[in-house]
Scaffold this active site. Structure first.
Site, PDB file in Angstrom:
ATOM      1  N   ASP A  79      45.243  25.145  79.348  1.00 37.22           N
ATOM      2  CA  ASP A  79      45.537  26.675  79.473  1.00 37.22           C
ATOM      3  C   ASP A  79      45.499  27.311  80.518  1.00 37.22           C
ATOM      4  O   ASP A  79      45.396  28.535  80.689  1.00 37.22           O
ATOM      5  CB  ASP A  79      44.210  27.054  78.353  1.00 37.22           C
ATOM      6  CG  ASP A  79      43.106  26.901  78.962  1.00 37.22           C
ATOM      7  OD1 ASP A  79      42.824  25.972  79.705  1.00 37.22           O
ATOM      8  OD2 ASP A  79      41.818  27.635  78.748  1.00 37.22           O
ATOM      9  N   ARG A 106      36.638  24.269  68.816  1.00 36.80           N
ATOM     10  CA  ARG A 106      37.456  23.349  68.893  1.00 36.80           C
ATOM     11  C   ARG A 106      37.357  22.292  67.970  1.00 36.80           C
ATOM     12  O   ARG A 106      36.463  21.512  67.611  1.00 36.80           O
ATOM     13  CB  ARG A 106      37.376  22.467  70.391  1.00 36.80           C
ATOM     14  CG  ARG A 106      37.694  23.478  71.523  1.00 36.80           C
ATOM     15  CD  ARG A 106      37.717  22.886  72.980  1.00 36.80           C
ATOM     16  NE  ARG A 106      37.853  24.215  73.643  1.00 36.80           N
ATOM     17  CZ  ARG A 106      37.823  24.013  75.161  1.00 36.80           C
ATOM     18  NH1 ARG A 106      37.761  22.763  75.741  1.00 36.80           N
ATOM     19  NH2 ARG A 106      37.908  24.889  75.822  1.00 36.80           N
ATOM     20  N   LYS A 148      38.107  31.825  84.216  1.00 34.98           N
ATOM     21  CA  LYS A 148      38.513  30.926  85.486  1.00 34.98           C
ATOM     22  C   LYS A 148      39.865  31.165  85.470  1.00 34.98           C
ATOM     23  O   LYS A 148      40.694  31.247  84.495  1.00 34.98           O
ATOM     24  CB  LYS A 148      37.988  29.681  85.388  1.00 34.98           C
ATOM     25  CG  LYS A 148      38.032  29.001  84.396  1.00 34.98           C
ATOM     26  CD  LYS A 148      37.237  27.695  84.386  1.00 34.98           C
ATOM     27  CE  LYS A 148      37.652  26.833  83.224  1.00 34.98           C
ATOM     28  NZ  LYS A 148      36.656  26.656  82.133  1.00 34.98           N
ATOM     29  N   ASP A 194      43.286  27.509  83.293  1.00 31.79           N
ATOM     30  CA  ASP A 194      41.984  27.959  83.784  1.00 31.79           C
ATOM     31  C   ASP A 194      41.545  27.377  84.857  1.00 31.79           C
ATOM     32  O   ASP A 194      40.601  27.632  85.804  1.00 31.79           O
ATOM     33  CB  ASP A 194      41.076  28.813  83.033  1.00 31.79           C
ATOM     34  CG  ASP A 194      40.699  27.544  82.083  1.00 31.79           C
ATOM     35  OD1 ASP A 194      41.210  26.617  82.020  1.00 31.79           O
ATOM     36  OD2 ASP A 194      40.053  27.841  81.027  1.00 31.79           O
ATOM     37  N   ARG A 195      41.702  26.142  84.942  1.00 25.26           N
ATOM     38  CA  ARG A 195      41.250  25.091  85.875  1.00 25.26           C
ATOM     39  C   ARG A 195      41.875  25.026  87.155  1.00 25.26           C
ATOM     40  O   ARG A 195      43.367  25.091  87.127  1.00 25.26           O
ATOM     41  CB  ARG A 195      40.802  23.675  85.093  1.00 25.26           C
ATOM     42  CG  ARG A 195      39.777  23.634  83.926  1.00 25.26           C
ATOM     43  CD  ARG A 195      39.253  22.328  83.617  1.00 25.26           C
ATOM     44  NE  ARG A 195      38.557  22.600  82.450  1.00 25.26           N
ATOM     45  CZ  ARG A 195      37.581  21.946  82.285  1.00 25.26           C
ATOM     46  NH1 ARG A 195      37.456  20.729  82.869  1.00 25.26           N
ATOM     47  NH2 ARG A 195      36.494  22.074  81.266  1.00 25.26           N
ATOM     48  N   SER A 199      42.000  23.755  75.970  1.00 21.21           N
ATOM     49  CA  SER A 199      41.832  23.464  77.266  1.00 21.21           C
ATOM     50  C   SER A 199      42.416  22.140  77.668  1.00 21.21           C
ATOM     51  O   SER A 199      43.629  21.785  77.468  1.00 21.21           O
ATOM     52  CB  SER A 199      40.632  23.775  77.648  1.00 21.21           C
ATOM     53  OG  SER A 199      40.576  23.955  78.981  1.00 21.21           O
ATOM     54  N   HIS A 200      41.438  21.398  78.384  1.00 22.44           N
ATOM     55  CA  HIS A 200      41.741  20.125  78.928  1.00 22.44           C
ATOM     56  C   HIS A 200      41.766  19.103  77.865  1.00 22.44           C
ATOM     57  O   HIS A 200      42.117  18.028  78.008  1.00 22.44           O
ATOM     58  CB  HIS A 200      40.563  19.807  79.821  1.00 22.44           C
ATOM     59  CG  HIS A 200      39.239  19.842  79.448  1.00 22.44           C
ATOM     60  ND1 HIS A 200      38.543  21.032  78.876  1.00 22.44           N
ATOM     61  CD2 HIS A 200      38.394  18.859  79.110  1.00 22.44           C
ATOM     62  CE1 HIS A 200      37.449  20.559  78.300  1.00 22.44           C
ATOM     63  NE2 HIS A 200      37.253  19.246  78.342  1.00 22.44           N
ATOM     64  N   ASP A 230      45.068  22.878  84.282  1.00 26.31           N
ATOM     65  CA  ASP A 230      44.816  22.133  82.970  1.00 26.31           C
ATOM     66  C   ASP A 230      45.484  22.668  81.835  1.00 26.31           C
ATOM     67  O   ASP A 230      46.419  23.769  82.140  1.00 26.31           O
ATOM     68  CB  ASP A 230      43.295  22.284  82.635  1.00 26.31           C
ATOM     69  CG  ASP A 230      42.736  23.728  82.223  1.00 26.31           C
ATOM     70  OD1 ASP A 230      43.503  24.528  82.838  1.00 26.31           O
ATOM     71  OD2 ASP A 230      41.815  23.855  81.462  1.00 26.31           O
ATOM     72  N   GLU A 274      32.455  26.797  88.393  1.00 30.51           N
ATOM     73  CA  GLU A 274      31.749  25.756  87.939  1.00 30.51           C
ATOM     74  C   GLU A 274      32.450  24.427  88.205  1.00 30.51           C
ATOM     75  O   GLU A 274      33.359  24.385  89.052  1.00 30.51           O
ATOM     76  CB  GLU A 274      32.091  25.532  86.175  1.00 30.51           C
ATOM     77  CG  GLU A 274      31.699  26.945  85.518  1.00 30.51           C
ATOM     78  CD  GLU A 274      31.822  26.635  84.011  1.00 30.51           C
ATOM     79  OE1 GLU A 274      30.583  26.563  83.349  1.00 30.51           O
ATOM     80  OE2 GLU A 274      32.673  26.915  83.388  1.00 30.51           O
TER      81      GLU A 274
HETATM   82  C1  VG1 Z   1      33.319  22.047  79.832  1.00 29.74           C
HETATM   83  C2  VG1 Z   1      32.828  22.429  81.198  1.00 29.74           C
HETATM   84  C3  VG1 Z   1      32.516  23.614  81.461  1.00 29.74           C
HETATM   85  C4  VG1 Z   1      33.855  24.422  81.175  1.00 29.74           C
HETATM   86  C5  VG1 Z   1      34.074  24.217  79.496  1.00 29.74           C
HETATM   87  C6  VG1 Z   1      35.364  24.915  79.257  1.00 29.74           C
HETATM   88  O1  VG1 Z   1      32.424  22.280  78.985  1.00 29.74           O
HETATM   89  O2  VG1 Z   1      31.909  21.589  81.678  1.00 29.74           O
HETATM   90  O3  VG1 Z   1      32.180  23.902  82.709  1.00 29.74           O
HETATM   91  O4  VG1 Z   1      33.329  25.750  81.064  1.00 29.74           O
HETATM   92  O5  VG1 Z   1      34.231  22.828  79.654  1.00 29.74           O
HETATM   93  O6  VG1 Z   1      36.486  24.865  80.015  1.00 29.74           O
HETATM   94  P1  VG1 Z   1      31.310  21.252  78.249  1.00 29.74           P
HETATM   95  O7  VG1 Z   1      30.469  21.864  77.347  1.00 29.74           O
HETATM   96  O8  VG1 Z   1      32.069  20.106  77.546  1.00 29.74           O
HETATM   97  O9  VG1 Z   1      30.585  20.656  79.243  1.00 29.74           O
HETATM   98  V1  VG1 Z   1      37.986  24.666  79.556  1.00 29.74           V
HETATM   99  O10 VG1 Z   1      38.851  24.802  80.775  1.00 29.74           O
HETATM  100  O11 VG1 Z   1      37.741  23.282  78.679  1.00 29.74           O
HETATM  101  O12 VG1 Z   1      38.200  26.178  78.647  1.00 29.74           O
HETATM  102 CO    CO Z   2      40.955  25.247  80.424  1.00 32.13          CO
END
Ligand code: VG1
Ligand code: CO
Length: 546
Positions: A281, A22, A378, A283-284, A113-114, A279, A365
């Site tokens: 993509d 990313r 997810k 998955d949340r 993602s988010h 979110d 998670e």
């Molecule tokens: C975060 C979350 C983690 C999740 C990851 C990807 O990671 O804490 O639980 O698996 O995002 O989710 P980090 O390293 O920033 O804590 V997603 O929906 O952004 O693909």
């Molecule tokens: Co996501």
């Protein structure tokens, strides 16, 4: 069509984090940046040659341009066929479903993602393997190593662009590009897991007020198909359903802070009986009821405890897994139901082996991620349908009453995560290092009246392939009573994001309706005393509390 080998400099820092590579869009737009990473994937995954690759993303800015480049590179690297979502769209769980259903050898999922999108926002790319899940650490590490020594990438030149908007087959040289409906396979899969008849009846009830917020991200078309077309929910119940390249300027992160209107309507104003959001993509998931926001950790525990109410899990579940910072609410269910239970590092890639080996059926998670063995990612809408199925199967119950009964039986895990975003990386490291240095001295000390029983830096040994992952987060544990966890995010693109996680267990039903932050205050104070995070950074409070 002509094939070219393009000389390229290598780029620093093409190291996949918690979930893929990313970076800012502007970083990805540098000539050769995307190409180098994609070439590294093709070089490290020779099994893709002569096979099928799945390709799609969350529709954010740069998605279409990246897909055109990747298609031309796939043709130059001997891929036989690429399945692309129409319009370049595939949610992360849908990409996983498509890989599995069509026996693809892998997939490239384009998403941050988010993280916010748009020309000044973030972009991301993730490689998924043949089981449909994120590539394990050994693979992402090999890809990273390869990006450090890459000298050339391969690409073919074509006239114009591949039309991504019409389904059907196109050719680039010997390679077939098949543009598929992005929803069909996924909708069919979910249709087989839940009781659509009872959910339809629930959604038809005048006294059941329902809303789903797609946050202008990828789930819009998926939610419309499943919730409106297949389950009969009113069209107006799916909001922000048009995927936009910049998510309407919002932060496509389904939590009370970034989805404040939905939160207000359901939790504060009690205008909705069930509300959910997903979110960037897809998955949340965030699950809300009238007067209650369900913590993702509790959500996993409730789904595990009630899994047999959904047809897809009627025969029972094998076990559950949660990431280390996720609360131990699912563990309580696993103990009571005599299920296997696993604790993994943060990131979905660590669930893959457990799912493949049949050790677990459900996993999740704390970061609003929940799913099962139906895919290897997810899955936001899966969780929404599961909750709807559960509510439909328990007439007279509400989201709140389901949780209250759950806590009464298994105890309540008060839980919260505090995020300090875009912190100076050196300051973040300093704060965590202070706690790290104190860890050996902590056991035996007290947090309020709770004795610390263990303190360490979490390390994981995969029970299936024996691989080791160290340095996965600092833990301070007070037996079954409480935990405090600190780690650095692996998904941010600006400075460092520090995440502090707090968990407190209370088995007494008379003490399960307290204010969460107040109950956690001793742990919050202890974290500051140990890390000095606020003092070092000069921040008065976290940026996001979930
Ligand atoms: C975060 C979350 C983690 C999740 C990851 C990807 O990671 O804490 O639980 O698996 O995002 O989710 P980090 O390293 O920033 O804590 V997603 O929906 O952004 O693909
Ligand atoms: Co996501």
């Amino acid at each position: 069509m002509s094939l070219r080998e393009v000389a390229t400099p290598s780029f620093e820092g093409q190291k996949p984090g918690t979930s893929g590579l990313r970076k800012k869009v502007t970083v990805f737009q540098q000539p050769g940046y995307l190409e180098n990473f994609v070439q590294a994937v093709f070089d490290c995954a020779p099994e893709l040659q002569g096979g099928t690759l799945v390709l799609g993303g969350d529709g954010r800015f740069f998605n279409r341009a990246a897909i055109q480049t990747i298609l031309r590179m796939a043709a130059a690297n001997g891929i036989d066929r690429v399945l692309v979502g129409q319009g370049g769209i595939l949610s992360t769980p849908a990409a996983s479903a498509v890989i599995r259903r069509h026996r693809a050898r892998g997939g490239l999922v384009l998403s941050a993602s988010h993280n916010p999108g748009g020309p000044d926002g973030d972009f991301g790319i993730k490689y998924n393997i043949a089981n449909g899940g994120p590539a394990p650490e050994a693979v992402t590490e090999a890809i990273y190593q390869h990006t450090q020594m890459i000298r050339h990438y391969r690409i073919v030149d074509i006239d114009g662009e591949i039309d991504l908007d019409k389904t059907g087959n196109r050719k680039i040289g010997n390679m077939t590009v098949t543009v598929i409906d992005p929803v069909d396979d996924y909708a069919a899969l979910l249709g087989g897991l839940f009781d659509f008849d009872v959910i339809r009846a629930l959604l038809a009830r005048k006294d059941f007020r329902f809303r789903f917020d797609a946050m202008h991200a990828v789930t819009g078309p998926y939610a419309k198909r499943l919730l409106v077309e297949m389950l009969g929910a009113p069209e107006s119940s799916v909001i922000n359903a048009e995927p936009l390249e910049d998510f309407g300027g919002g932060h496509p992160d389904p939590n009370p802070v970034y989805a404040p209107e939905l939160y207000k309507a359901a939790v504060l104003d009690g205008e909705l009986d069930f509300a959910a959001a997903s979110d960037g993509d897809g998955d949340r998931n965030m699950i809300l009821g009238r007067g209650i926001a369900v913590t993702p950790s509790d959500s996993l525990a409730v789904l595990a405890a009630n899994a047999t109410l959904a047809p897809g899990y009627a025969r029972g579940i094998a076990g559950v897994a949660r990431s280390m910072p996720t609360s131990r609410a699912p563990d309580a269910v696993a103990r009571a139901l005599k299920l296997e239970c696993f604790e993994t590092p943060t990131g979905w890639k660590f669930f893959g082996n457990l799912l493949d080996a049949g050790h677990i059926t459900l996993c999740g998670e704390e970061s609003y991620g929940t799913s099962s063995d139906h895919v290897r990612e997810k899955d936001g809408l899966w969780a929404v349908l599961f909750w709807l199925n559960l509510l439909a199967a328990k007439p007279g119950e509400t989201v709140l009453s389901i949780l209250q009964q759950h806590w009464k039986r298994y105890g309540r895990h008060y839980y919260s995560r505090h995020d300090y975003e875009a912190v100076d990386a050196r300051q973040a490291t300093e704060a965590l290092n202070r706690l790290r240095a104190n860890l050996p001295a902590l056991p035996g000390q007290k947090i309020g009246n709770m004795a610390i029983t263990a303190a360490d830096d979490f390390a994981y040994r995969d029970p299936v392939d024996g691989s080791e992952s160290k340095g996965q987060g600092l833990r301070v544990i007070c037996g079954e009573q409480a935990r405090l966890i600190a780690r650095l995010s692996g998904t941010g693109t600006e400075g460092a994001t520090v995440r502090l996680y707090f968990e407190l267990y209370d088995a007494d039903p008379a003490k399960q309706a307290d204010d969460v932050q107040s109950r956690l205050q001793p742990l919050i104070d202890f974290a500051e005393a140990q890390t000095g995070l606020r003092k070092i950074t000069g921040r008065a409070a976290p940026d996001v509390i979930t």
